[in-house]
Design a protein around this motif. Structure first.
Motif, mmCIF file in Angstrom:
data_model
loop_
_atom_site.group_PDB
_atom_site.id
_atom_site.type_symbol
_atom_site.label_atom_id
_atom_site.label_comp_id
_atom_site.label_asym_id
_atom_site.label_seq_id
_atom_site.Cartn_x
_atom_site.Cartn_y
_atom_site.Cartn_z
ATOM 1 N N ALA A 181 121.239 6.890 41.645
ATOM 2 C CA ALA A 181 120.661 7.367 42.916
ATOM 3 C C ALA A 181 119.170 7.052 42.982
ATOM 4 O O ALA A 181 118.651 6.633 44.026
ATOM 5 N N VAL A 182 118.455 7.228 41.864
ATOM 6 C CA VAL A 182 117.023 6.915 41.845
ATOM 7 C C VAL A 182 116.809 5.421 42.071
ATOM 8 O O VAL A 182 115.893 5.001 42.799
ATOM 9 N N LYS A 183 117.660 4.571 41.458
ATOM 10 C CA LYS A 183 117.545 3.123 41.658
ATOM 11 C C LYS A 183 117.794 2.742 43.114
ATOM 12 O O LYS A 183 117.075 1.921 43.691
ATOM 13 N N ASP A 184 118.832 3.356 43.759
ATOM 14 C CA ASP A 184 119.125 3.046 45.164
ATOM 15 C C ASP A 184 117.977 3.492 46.062
ATOM 16 O O ASP A 184 117.576 2.769 46.997
ATOM 17 N N ALA A 185 117.406 4.683 45.775
ATOM 18 C CA ALA A 185 116.285 5.164 46.593
ATOM 19 C C ALA A 185 115.072 4.237 46.440
ATOM 20 O O ALA A 185 114.383 3.903 47.419
ATOM 21 N N GLY A 186 114.818 3.797 45.239
ATOM 22 C CA GLY A 186 113.700 2.873 45.031
ATOM 23 C C GLY A 186 113.922 1.560 45.733
ATOM 24 O O GLY A 186 112.989 0.987 46.333
ATOM 25 N N ARG A 187 115.151 1.019 45.654
ATOM 26 C CA ARG A 187 115.451 -0.241 46.332
ATOM 27 C C ARG A 187 115.278 -0.095 47.844
ATOM 28 O O ARG A 187 114.719 -0.978 48.507
ATOM 29 N N THR A 188 115.742 1.042 48.398
ATOM 30 C CA THR A 188 115.606 1.260 49.843
ATOM 31 C C THR A 188 114.132 1.364 50.244
ATOM 32 O O THR A 188 113.696 0.808 51.263
ATOM 33 N N ALA A 189 113.348 2.070 49.434
ATOM 34 C CA ALA A 189 111.920 2.205 49.745
ATOM 35 C C ALA A 189 111.221 0.856 49.688
ATOM 36 O O ALA A 189 110.378 0.533 50.535
ATOM 37 N N ARG A 190 111.577 0.027 48.681
ATOM 38 C CA ARG A 190 110.962 -1.297 48.584
ATOM 39 C C ARG A 190 111.343 -2.166 49.776
ATOM 40 O O ARG A 190 110.514 -2.916 50.306
ATOM 41 N N GLN A 191 112.591 -2.099 50.223
ATOM 42 C CA GLN A 191 113.000 -2.880 51.394
ATOM 43 C C GLN A 191 112.259 -2.412 52.643
ATOM 44 O O GLN A 191 111.817 -3.234 53.467
ATOM 45 N N ALA A 192 112.097 -1.081 52.805
ATOM 46 C CA ALA A 192 111.380 -0.565 53.975
ATOM 47 C C ALA A 192 109.924 -1.015 53.966
ATOM 48 O O ALA A 192 109.355 -1.435 54.981
ATOM 49 N N LEU A 193 109.296 -0.975 52.774
ATOM 50 C CA LEU A 193 107.904 -1.420 52.665
ATOM 51 C C LEU A 193 107.778 -2.911 52.951
ATOM 52 O O LEU A 193 106.818 -3.363 53.600
ATOM 53 N N ALA A 194 108.742 -3.709 52.487
ATOM 54 C CA ALA A 194 108.690 -5.146 52.749
ATOM 55 C C ALA A 194 108.846 -5.431 54.240
ATOM 56 O O ALA A 194 108.140 -6.283 54.802
ATOM 57 N N ALA A 195 109.763 -4.685 54.934
ATOM 58 C CA ALA A 195 109.927 -4.883 56.372
ATOM 59 C C ALA A 195 108.666 -4.475 57.132
ATOM 60 O O ALA A 195 108.231 -5.166 58.063
ATOM 61 N N ALA A 196 108.025 -3.379 56.686
ATOM 62 C CA ALA A 196 106.786 -2.948 57.345
ATOM 63 C C ALA A 196 105.683 -3.980 57.152
ATOM 64 O O ALA A 196 104.920 -4.288 58.081
ATOM 65 N N ARG A 197 105.550 -4.532 55.916
ATOM 66 C CA ARG A 197 104.526 -5.559 55.675
ATOM 67 C C ARG A 197 104.790 -6.795 56.520
ATOM 68 O O ARG A 197 103.865 -7.414 57.063
ATOM 69 N N GLU A 198 106.026 -7.196 56.655
ATOM 70 C CA GLU A 198 106.343 -8.378 57.460
ATOM 71 C C GLU A 198 106.026 -8.123 58.935
ATOM 72 O O GLU A 198 105.503 -8.999 59.640
ATOM 73 N N SER A 199 106.317 -6.897 59.434
ATOM 74 C CA SER A 199 105.994 -6.570 60.843
ATOM 75 C C SER A 199 104.496 -6.593 61.078
ATOM 76 O O SER A 199 104.008 -7.131 62.077
ATOM 77 N N VAL A 200 103.740 -5.998 60.143
ATOM 78 C CA VAL A 200 102.278 -6.001 60.281
ATOM 79 C C VAL A 200 101.748 -7.427 60.250
ATOM 80 O O VAL A 200 100.838 -7.797 61.003
ATOM 81 N N ARG A 201 102.304 -8.293 59.366
ATOM 82 C CA ARG A 201 101.852 -9.684 59.261
ATOM 83 C C ARG A 201 102.137 -10.424 60.569
ATOM 84 O O ARG A 201 101.295 -11.189 61.077
ATOM 85 N N GLN A 202 103.309 -10.217 61.182
ATOM 86 C CA GLN A 202 103.645 -10.875 62.442
ATOM 87 C C GLN A 202 102.733 -10.384 63.569
ATOM 88 O O GLN A 202 102.261 -11.175 64.405
ATOM 89 N N ALA A 203 102.461 -9.059 63.611
ATOM 90 C CA ALA A 203 101.585 -8.533 64.666
ATOM 91 C C ALA A 203 100.181 -9.105 64.526
ATOM 92 O O ALA A 203 99.525 -9.467 65.525
ATOM 93 N N ARG A 204 99.671 -9.195 63.275
ATOM 94 C CA ARG A 204 98.332 -9.742 63.063
ATOM 95 C C ARG A 204 98.287 -11.214 63.487
ATOM 96 O O ARG A 204 97.316 -11.694 64.078
#
Length: 624
Positions: free
Chosen positions: A558-581
């Motif tokens: 469960a800890v591994k799945d939560a970490g993987r989900t958090a990393r994917q969310a952070l990567a999607a947020a970074r990509e959105s910020v990069r596209q907006a910039r």
């Protein structure tokens, strides 16, 4: 493979021992009983102490040392290594690069430019000028002087000296040898042969003829002396002529040397003036460089103080001092814990090792050692007394009562015989001048004396051999045969049986110690090891497997799945910020222009060959 095996060598057959008597059997059994009674407690104690020390070392001290080392490494080494690698090393590299550039700009590059652009060309010009001046002033005049003055003069002097030597000395010596010495030698040889023939023929007139010959030799010697004085006067006149020629040549050389000295003084004055000018120029340059150096020194001191002293003072006062205080407090805490742990370990070691060892030493080893020391002291006293009685006292009595009186009597006898022989030799020497009759009488007397001396010597030798045989040989053989050999055999048997008894008792005690150790080990295994093993296998292992499969693995997943989900969310947020910039930049500044492709391609290098694919072909038949 069986055929390649070497046959097992047969066990060596023990050498047959000589038959043993009742003495060996009587000594062996008591000695083995006594040794077994003494050795068994010692072996048991030794094995117990060895096993306890090995267990303490393997199970206590080694793990404690390893854990202490790991703890000290985690507390002291790892933080400082991280601090050095992550903080000090990058800071040091940056400061080093800045200092390197600053030092090169301030100290290296100006001096390199000065050396390359000023000093090297000036030095080369000065070197070329000085080389040409030196050759013109020193090398070429001396070469010309040597080649055109000294070399011809030396050759002339050599030729004159050789002519004087050959014509004045060698020719005179040759003439003297051929004209004087050879006829005189031949005459002396002829005269010597005649004198020898006259001496052979007439023996009684040797004195007169010798006096006449001596007079002739004296006359010839006087003639030779007169001739030598004449030759010496001629050689002296030749030497005076050579000295005059040499003095004239020396005057010419002195004149040439004065001219060279005058020229050297002129050259030295010119070089001194050049040196004074160069010194003035160097002093002016040095004054300018000194002024520049003082300015650079003041600026460099201020810069170094601003770059190095003040930051390090601030770092020491604001960072290192508080950090050091905290580390010191932590170290004091660890030291107190270490002292408490050391006190506990010391008490444990004292209770487990020191107290039993002290008791064993005081109540077992000390009485045993004292008994062995008393036994060894008594044995040594008996052996020393026996050795004195067998080897020292008989020989002292023999020397005092037999050999010393016999030696004194023999010395008196030899002295008396020597006096008589001396008187006989004196009489013989006095009688040798009386003639052949006296010689015959003395020869007869000498034969008689020799016969008497031989008879006396044979008798004395027989008596001496008999005395030595009955005084030394027979007692020594009896002592060896009837005393030393039996005592030595008894001592050998006693030592051998004692050694074999010690070995046998040590082996028996080892078997007993092994049996006792195995019994105690099995008892401890039944009491402690088997219950703990049963509890681990039947209780702890199933419970641990249940906790691992039911709690630990699902929680970790469960800890591994939560970490993987958090990393994917952070990567999607970074990509959105990069596209907006990127959209904002494109809206403000416009799209980036594409670079035009050059019309003329660089044909200096061929194009690389393209890879073969399914849609193209490289053969001539299928090529489009």
């Amino acid at each position: 493979m069986d055929g390649e095996k070497h046959p097992t060598p047969a066990e060596p057959v023990a050498a047959e021992r000589p038959p043993e008597g009742c003495l060996v059997a009587a000594i062996r059994i008591p000695v083995r009983i006594v040794v077994l009674v003494l050795v068994v407690p010692i072996r048991l104690t030794w094995d117990a102490v060895t096993a306890g020390g090995r267990a303490v070392w393997r199970r206590g001290l080694v793990p404690l040392a390893r854990g202490t080392g790991q703890l000290l490494r985690a507390v002291f080494v790892v933080p400082w290594v991280w601090f050095g690698v992550r903080v000090l090393a990058p800071a040091a590299r940056g400061v080093g690069s800045a200092l390197t550039w600053l030092g090169g700009a301030l100290f290296v590059w100006p001096w390199v430019a000065l050396w390359r652009r000023v000093l090297v060309p000036v030095g080369r010009g000065v070197a070329v000028a000085l080389a040409w001046t030196g050759k013109a002033l020193f090398v070429r005049p001396w070469v010309a002087l040597w080649r055109y003055v000294l070399a011809p003069v030396g050759r002339g002097v050599r030729d004159v000296a050789l002519w004087v030597w050959w014509k004045g000395v060698v020719a005179s010596v040759a003439w003297w040898y051929l004209r004087v010495m050879t006829p005189a030698g031949r005459g002396i040889a002829w005269l010597s042969r005649g004198v020898w023939a006259g001496l052979a023929c007439v023996g009684r007139g040797i004195a007169r003829l010798a006096s006449a010959v001596w007079g002739g030799v004296v006359a010839v010697g006087r003639g030779i002396a007169w001739l030598a004085r004449g030759v010496g006067a001629g050689l002296a006149s030749v030497g005076r002529g050579v000295a005059r020629v040499a003095s004239v040549m020396w005057g010419g050389v002195v004149a040439v040397g004065r001219g060279i000295a005058w020229l050297a003084r002129g050259v030295g004055a010119g070089l001194a003036s050049v040196g004074r000018g160069v010194a003035r120029l160097a002093s002016a340059v040095w004054a300018g460089l000194a002024a520049a150096g003082r300015g650079l020194r003041l600026g460099g001191v201020w810069l170094l103080r601003a770059l190095f002293v003040r930051p390090w003072v601030w770092l020491y006062a604001r960072v290192l001092m508080p950090l050091g205080g905290g580390i010191a407090w932590l170290a004091r805490g660890f030291a107190a814990a270490g002292r408490a742990l050391g006190a506990g370990l010391a008490a444990l070691l004292r209770a487990l090792v020191v107290v039993p060892a002290v008791w064993l030493y005081a109540h077992a080893l000390t009485p045993l050692g004292r008994g062995i020391a008393l036994l060894a002291r008594g044995t040594a006293t008996a052996v020393i007394w026996l050795a004195k009685a067998l080897f020292v006292w008989p020989w002292v009595w023999l020397h005092t009562r037999v050999l010393a009186p016999a030696g004194r009597a023999t010395a008196f006898l030899f002295k008396l015989v020597g006096v008589q022989l001396a008187l006989a030799v004196r009489a013989l020497g006095a009688g040798l001048a009386l003639g052949r009759g006296v010689w015959s009488g003395l020869a007869w007397l000498a034969r008689a004396v020799w016969a008497g001396a031989a008879w006396f010597g044979r008798g004395f030798w027989t008596v001496a051999v008999t005395l030595v045989r009955w005084i030394f040989v027979v007692p020594a053989v009896a002592l060896w045969r009837w005393v030393l050999v039996p005592v030595g055999r008894a001592v050998v048997v006693l030592v051998r049986e004692t050694g074999e008894a010690l070995g046998h008792a040590w082996r028996v005690a080892g078997h007993m110690s092994r049996a006792v150790g195995r019994f105690l080990g099995r008892l401890l295994r039944w009491i402690f090891v088997d219950p703990v093993r049963w509890a681990y296998r039947n209780v702890c292992a199933p419970l641990g497997h249940l906790v691992r499969d039911s709690v630990w693995r699902p929680t970790a997943q469960a800890v591994k799945d939560a970490g993987r989900t958090a990393r994917q969310a952070l990567a999607a947020a970074r990509e959105s910020v990069r596209q907006a910039r990127a959209d904002v930049r494109r809206a403000l500044f416009g799209a980036k222009r594409a670079e035009p492709e050059p019309l003329v391609r660089d044909r200096r290098e061929p194009d690389p060959p393209q890879a073969r694919t399914l849609g193209s072909s490289t053969t001539a038949l299928t090529k489009d």
